[in-house]
Motif scaffolding. Structure first.
Motif, PDB file in Angstrom:
ATOM      1  N   MET A   1      73.726  41.637  56.051  1.00 41.22           N
ATOM      2  CA  MET A   1      73.598  40.679  57.138  1.00 41.22           C
ATOM      3  C   MET A   1      72.013  40.559  57.531  1.00 41.22           C
ATOM      4  N   SER A   2      71.467  39.204  57.039  1.00 44.12           N
ATOM      5  CA  SER A   2      70.239  39.216  57.074  1.00 44.12           C
ATOM      6  C   SER A   2      69.633  38.890  58.692  1.00 44.12           C
ATOM      7  N   LEU A   3      68.613  39.681  58.835  1.00 46.06           N
ATOM      8  CA  LEU A   3      68.194  39.500  60.378  1.00 46.06           C
ATOM      9  C   LEU A   3      67.114  38.601  60.381  1.00 46.06           C
ATOM     10  N   ILE A   4      66.145  38.411  59.640  1.00 47.36           N
ATOM     11  CA  ILE A   4      64.982  37.303  59.644  1.00 47.36           C
ATOM     12  C   ILE A   4      65.361  36.352  58.866  1.00 47.36           C
ATOM     13  N   ALA A   5      64.954  35.029  59.408  1.00 47.44           N
ATOM     14  CA  ALA A   5      64.999  33.743  58.753  1.00 47.44           C
ATOM     15  C   ALA A   5      64.043  33.474  57.946  1.00 47.44           C
ATOM     16  N   SER A   6      64.255  32.841  56.776  1.00 51.94           N
ATOM     17  CA  SER A   6      63.121  32.687  55.631  1.00 51.94           C
ATOM     18  C   SER A   6      62.000  31.748  56.350  1.00 51.94           C
ATOM     19  N   VAL A   7      62.341  30.825  57.155  1.00 49.33           N
ATOM     20  CA  VAL A   7      61.445  29.858  57.836  1.00 49.33           C
ATOM     21  C   VAL A   7      61.647  29.900  59.419  1.00 49.33           C
ATOM     22  N   PRO A   8      60.525  30.479  60.245  1.00 54.03           N
ATOM     23  CA  PRO A   8      60.649  30.468  61.683  1.00 54.03           C
ATOM     24  C   PRO A   8      61.092  29.047  62.354  1.00 54.03           C
ATOM     25  N   THR A   9      61.661  29.251  63.270  1.00 59.28           N
ATOM     26  CA  THR A   9      62.054  27.950  64.042  1.00 59.28           C
ATOM     27  C   THR A   9      60.936  27.391  65.184  1.00 59.28           C
ATOM     28  N   THR A  10      61.015  26.825  65.997  1.00 58.42           N
ATOM     29  CA  THR A  10      59.928  26.297  67.038  1.00 58.42           C
ATOM     30  C   THR A  10      60.733  26.459  68.210  1.00 58.42           C
ATOM     31  N   LYS A  11      59.984  26.609  69.491  1.00 59.47           N
ATOM     32  CA  LYS A  11      60.590  26.981  70.795  1.00 59.47           C
ATOM     33  C   LYS A  11      61.462  25.701  70.934  1.00 59.47           C
ATOM     34  N   LYS A  12      60.975  24.605  70.743  1.00 54.52           N
ATOM     35  CA  LYS A  12      61.932  23.172  71.029  1.00 54.52           C
ATOM     36  C   LYS A  12      63.244  23.385  70.181  1.00 54.52           C
ATOM     37  N   ALA A  13      63.283  23.543  68.915  1.00 55.05           N
ATOM     38  CA  ALA A  13      64.349  23.885  68.221  1.00 55.05           C
ATOM     39  C   ALA A  13      65.197  24.667  68.485  1.00 55.05           C
ATOM     40  N   LEU A  14      64.869  25.898  69.028  1.00 57.60           N
ATOM     41  CA  LEU A  14      65.707  27.063  69.455  1.00 57.60           C
ATOM     42  C   LEU A  14      66.363  26.809  70.631  1.00 57.60           C
ATOM     43  N   THR A  15      65.588  25.941  71.834  1.00 62.14           N
ATOM     44  CA  THR A  15      66.284  25.303  72.921  1.00 62.14           C
ATOM     45  C   THR A  15      67.520  24.602  72.812  1.00 62.14           C
ATOM     46  N   GLN A  16      67.244  23.619  71.810  1.00 57.69           N
ATOM     47  CA  GLN A  16      68.338  22.693  71.531  1.00 57.69           C
ATOM     48  C   GLN A  16      69.336  23.442  71.039  1.00 57.69           C
ATOM     49  N   TYR A  17      69.518  24.078  70.194  1.00 56.06           N
ATOM     50  CA  TYR A  17      70.246  25.093  69.648  1.00 56.06           C
ATOM     51  C   TYR A  17      71.122  25.824  70.469  1.00 56.06           C
ATOM     52  N   LEU A  18      70.506  26.397  71.301  1.00 53.50           N
ATOM     53  CA  LEU A  18      71.359  27.398  72.597  1.00 53.50           C
ATOM     54  C   LEU A  18      71.945  26.236  73.426  1.00 53.50           C
ATOM     55  N   SER A  19      71.180  25.293  73.779  1.00 58.56           N
ATOM     56  CA  SER A  19      71.648  24.267  74.746  1.00 58.56           C
ATOM     57  C   SER A  19      73.163  23.738  74.289  1.00 58.56           C
ATOM     58  N   GLN A  20      73.133  23.281  72.895  1.00 62.69           N
ATOM     59  CA  GLN A  20      74.356  22.811  72.494  1.00 62.69           C
ATOM     60  C   GLN A  20      75.435  23.816  72.426  1.00 62.69           C
ATOM     61  N   ARG A  21      75.190  25.075  71.839  1.00 62.05           N
ATOM     62  CA  ARG A  21      76.352  26.223  71.775  1.00 62.05           C
ATOM     63  C   ARG A  21      76.524  26.658  73.112  1.00 62.05           C
ATOM     64  N   LEU A  22      75.898  26.801  74.126  1.00 59.21           N
ATOM     65  CA  LEU A  22      76.109  27.066  75.575  1.00 59.21           C
ATOM     66  C   LEU A  22      76.633  25.896  76.522  1.00 59.21           C
ATOM     67  N   PHE A  23      76.605  25.062  76.097  1.00 61.90           N
ATOM     68  CA  PHE A  23      77.128  23.760  76.855  1.00 61.90           C
ATOM     69  C   PHE A  23      76.061  23.866  78.007  1.00 61.90           C
ATOM     70  N   LYS A  24      74.921  24.008  77.937  1.00 66.38           N
ATOM     71  CA  LYS A  24      74.205  24.185  79.426  1.00 66.38           C
ATOM     72  C   LYS A  24      72.790  23.555  78.932  1.00 66.38           C
ATOM     73  N   ARG A  25      72.184  22.955  79.962  1.00 62.60           N
ATOM     74  CA  ARG A  25      70.554  22.685  79.691  1.00 62.60           C
ATOM     75  C   ARG A  25      69.924  23.979  79.988  1.00 62.60           C
ATOM     76  N   ILE A  26      69.414  24.571  78.849  1.00 66.96           N
ATOM     77  CA  ILE A  26      68.764  25.740  78.978  1.00 66.96           C
ATOM     78  C   ILE A  26      67.042  25.572  79.091  1.00 66.96           C
ATOM     79  N   SER A  27      66.674  26.133  80.065  1.00 61.24           N
ATOM     80  CA  SER A  27      65.154  26.299  80.327  1.00 61.24           C
ATOM     81  C   SER A  27      64.598  27.600  79.753  1.00 61.24           C
ATOM     82  N   LEU A  28      64.116  27.668  78.463  1.00 61.95           N
ATOM     83  CA  LEU A  28      63.506  28.633  77.708  1.00 61.95           C
ATOM     84  C   LEU A  28      62.108  28.971  77.934  1.00 61.95           C
TER      85      LEU A  28
END
Length: 254
Positions: A1-28
Motif C-alpha cells: 500500500m502506497s502511503l505518499i501521494a505522487s502529487v500533494p493536495t491543498t487544504k481546500k481540496a482536502l477539506t472538500q474531500y473530508l466533508s463529502q465523505r463524512l457528510f459534515k461541514r469540516i472546519s480544517l
C-alpha cells in the motif's frame, strides 16, 4: 500500500474531500504538532472541527480512506496506518544543532562508541539531551526515546551523572538506536508493535543487557525518592514564605 501521494493536495481540496465523505461541514486546520496527529470534535449536527498534521496534504488515497474510516468508525487498524504514515521517512526533518556535551558525559562520543562496538549497522541518527519537566508524582522515568520524524535519539539529562555507569548510558543509546534499525510493525489487529521480535533479539545481544536492566530499576527508585524529597522541601519553603507574608500583613494592618 502506497502511503505518499505522487502529487500533494491543498487544504481546500482536502477539506472538500473530508466533508463529502463524512457528510459534515469540516472546519480544517493544519499543524506541525508532532505529538498529536489529529484532533476531531463535533460542533453541531452537520459540522465538525478537525486539526491534522500538515503531512496529510501528502497522503495517498489509501491513507485518506483510513483517515475517514477512523474519524467515522474509530477503526483501530486505520489508526495504526495513520501513525505509520506520519512517521514515514518522507517527512523526516533535518535536525537542528542540539546539546550533546553534558557535565559528565559527551553523548556524541558515547554514541560513536556504541555504533562501532555494538550496533549491527550505523543508523545515521543524531543525538542530544532532553530535560524532563518537574512533576509532583514520579510514576515513571523515560530514559530516552527515538523520534522517527527528526531521526533523533534523545537521552534524559538525569543520566548525565557520575552515579550512572557508562554501560547503562550505552545500553539506553543502543536501545533507542535499534528503533532506527527496526521500524514499528503494524499487526493484523491494528496494533503498532514498537518492540518486535527481531528488535528484542538484537537488544539482548548487548553485552551488559541484564546488568543494565537491573541498574535501571534501582536508579528509578533512587531518582523517585530524591525527587519526592526535593518537592517536599520546595513545598515546605512555599508554606514558610506564605506564613511570613501573612504575619507581615497582620502587623501592618489597622
Amino acid at each position: 500500500m502506497s502511503l505518499i501521494a505522487s502529487v500533494p493536495t491543498t487544504k481546500k481540496a482536502l477539506t472538500q474531500y473530508l466533508s463529502q465523505r463524512l457528510f459534515k461541514r469540516i472546519s480544517l486546520s493544519l499543524s506541525e504538532d508532532r505529538s498529536q496527529i489529529l484532533r476531531y470534535e463535533d460542533l453541531a449536527q452537520n459540522a465538525a472541527s478537525l486539526r491534522l498534521d500538515r503531512a496529510f496534504l501528502h497522503a495517498s488515497p489509501a491513507v485518506l480512506s483510513h483517515l475517514v474510516a477512523y474519524l467515522s468508525r474509530k477503526e483501530r487498524l486505520s489508526l495504526g496506518v495513520l501513525r505509520l504514515f506520519v512517521e514515514d521517512p518522507f517527512f523526516r526533518r533535518s535536525p537542528s544543532p542540539q546539546k550533546q556535551v553534558g557535565l559528565f558525559y559527551d553523548l556524541e562520543e558515547v554514541h560513536l562508541r556504541v555504533q562501532s562496538k555494538y550496533l549491527p549497522s550505523p543508523t545515521g541518527a543524531g543525538i542530544c539531551w532532553f530535560q524532563e519537566r518537574a512533576r509532583k508524582q514520579v510514576a515513571s522515568l523515560t530514559y530516552g526515546f527515538f523520534s522517527r520524524r527528526d531521526w533523533l535519539i534523545q537521552i534524559n539529562r538525569a543520566l548525565d551523572s557520575p552515579k550512572v555507569p557508562l554501560y547503562f548510558l550505552e545500553y539506553i543509546i543502543y536501545h533507542e538506536a535499534l528503533h532506527a534499525l527496526f521500524p514499528p510493525h503494524l499487526s493484523s489487529g491494528g496494533r503498532i508493535l514498537v518492540h518486535t521480535k527481531a528488535f528484542k533479539e538484537q537488544e539482548q545481544k548487548f553485552p551488559y543487557f541484564s546488568q543494565a536492566k537491573q541498574f535501571g530499576q534501582q536508579f528509578f527508585q533512587t531518582y523517585r525518592q530524591e525527587k519526592m524529597l526535593i518537592w517536599q522541601d520546595t513545598a515546605n519553603g512555599r508554606i514558610s514564605n506564605t506564613k511570613k507574608k501573612e504575619r507581615t500583613r497582620k502587623r501592618g494592618s489597622f
